[in-house]
Scaffold this active site. Structure first.
Site, PDB file in Angstrom:
ATOM      1  N   LYS A 191     -70.740 139.458 -10.541  1.00  0.00           N
ATOM      2  CA  LYS A 191     -70.889 139.164 -11.968  1.00  0.00           C
ATOM      3  C   LYS A 191     -72.159 138.335 -12.146  1.00  0.00           C
ATOM      4  O   LYS A 191     -72.252 137.212 -11.671  1.00  0.00           O
ATOM      5  CB  LYS A 191     -69.679 138.406 -12.504  1.00  0.00           C
ATOM      6  CG  LYS A 191     -69.780 138.082 -13.995  1.00  0.00           C
ATOM      7  CD  LYS A 191     -68.530 137.361 -14.477  1.00  0.00           C
ATOM      8  CE  LYS A 191     -68.637 137.003 -15.954  1.00  0.00           C
ATOM      9  NZ  LYS A 191     -67.439 136.294 -16.437  1.00  0.00           N
ATOM     10  N   LYS A 244     -70.688 143.752 -12.771  1.00  0.00           N
ATOM     11  CA  LYS A 244     -70.804 143.451 -14.201  1.00  0.00           C
ATOM     12  C   LYS A 244     -72.102 142.691 -14.446  1.00  0.00           C
ATOM     13  O   LYS A 244     -72.356 141.716 -13.746  1.00  0.00           O
ATOM     14  CB  LYS A 244     -69.611 142.608 -14.647  1.00  0.00           C
ATOM     15  CG  LYS A 244     -69.653 142.183 -16.111  1.00  0.00           C
ATOM     16  CD  LYS A 244     -68.487 141.261 -16.448  1.00  0.00           C
ATOM     17  CE  LYS A 244     -68.575 140.825 -17.910  1.00  0.00           C
ATOM     18  NZ  LYS A 244     -67.527 139.844 -18.257  1.00  0.00           N
TER      19      LYS A 244
END
Length: 326
Positions: A191, A244
């Site tokens: 992330k 992500k």
């Protein structure tokens, strides 16, 4: 001469040769649940996305059910926030009650729950803060407690997004100790600290009150570090690992797909969604075609699960395209 165009001559042959196909089962739809009654608040920066109170959650869940997608990813917005994010792990918290509502009324819809403190803390950071520093180890018990209460409420999968080191192992241990050995963990493993999250923070009321999240979310310049994060989460017990955002990180997703045997998820995040919506509203792009292209690229790069705010629209478009020809 090799003539590749022979296999592109018309849609019939192109369809026969197509390597990657989207299906509604590929998609997970994010939903924002807010404390209160009779609320369906539009998110200004995300056209078509709303915050729902639990008494109106059925409206969007009926759409999810009819769409044929696999499930939902829940984010809770509490009425009260504090330094420790106590509503994140309260058994009667907004997210816990939303999970219970969904599993009672829509038991066949897979319910994944985001685990992080940012929506619940008064400072907006993903962990415990002391003297302006986000504390790693002190945050782990709170994330573990949140995971357990969500599992008790009926969550099908826990998805930690906080990016604290060691949180997958801590959550796995807590779930197992409380009898939830069958609840899988989908870790937000790679992330990145991304500007693409801006509209989400509007929707989830989760912008940090000071500083930024660069000390715990990843530097967007680092691909090899992303793989180390993924491998670490696998070693700690993750069942699914995620990259992500999506579009700007397809290289990371592809490389992970080539080296990791676990299922991979990708999050087609709010900024990616909102840019498409804004361009489509201005007539600059064909929304249906560009969403199809974007999501196909994510699946082609290796994603088994695609989390996207386009999920319901894409499922509808796929259904339309599969209408038998006369």
């Amino acid at each position: 001469m090799q003539r590749f165009r022979r296999l592109r001559k018309n849609e019939t042959i192109r369809s026969m040769m197509r390597e990657t196909r989207l299906h509604p089962a590929d998609f997970i739809y994010p939903i924002f649940v807010i404390e209160g009654e009779n609320i369906k608040n539009p998110v200004a920066s995300m056209p078509g996305v709303f915050q729902y109170s639990i008494d109106r959650l059925g409206e969007i869940m009926e759409e999810v059910k009819a769409s044929g997608i696999s499930g939902v990813l829940l984010f809770g917005i509490p009425a009260c926030k504090d330094e420790m994010g106590s509503q994140a792990y309260a058994r009667d918290g907004i997210t816990q009650r939303a999970v219970a509502y969904i599993k009672k009324n829509y038991p066949d819809i897979y319910c994944i729950v985001d685990v992080c403190l940012c929506e619940y803390t008064s400072h907006g950071h993903c962990g415990v803060v002391k003297d302006g520093k986000i504390l790693n180890d002190e945050t782990l018990p709170l994330l573990s407690a949140m995971s357990v209460t969500l599992a008790e409420a009926g969550a099908d999968m826990i998805a930690p997004s906080d990016m604290m080191d060691g949180r997958v192992a801590a959550i796995r241990e807590a779930l197992d100790e409380n009898g939830f050995t069958d609840i899988p963990i989908m870790a937000y493993s790679a992330k990145f600290a991304s500007t693409y999250y801006g509209p989400f923070r509007d929707a989830a009321h989760s912008a940090p009150g000071f500083g930024d999240r660069k000390s715990y979310q990843m530097d967007f310049a680092n691909g090899q570090e992303a793989l180390r994060e993924i491998y670490s989460d696998i070693q700690e017990g993750a069942d699914v690992v995620m990259v992500k955002p999506g579009l700007a990180y397809l290289d990371v997703l592809k490389e992970a797909a080539m080296t990791v045997s676990l299922p991979l998820a990708v999050y087609n995040v709010s900024g990616e969604y909102s840019m498409v919506k804004a361009a489509a509203a201005n007539g600059w792009i064909d929304e249906r075609r560009i969403v199809t292209e974007n999501l196909t690229a994510m699946k082609r790069a290796g994603a088994k699960i695609i989390i996207t705010y386009h999920a319901l629209d894409m499922a509808k478009w796929l259904a339309e395209s599969n209408i038998p020809r006369e």
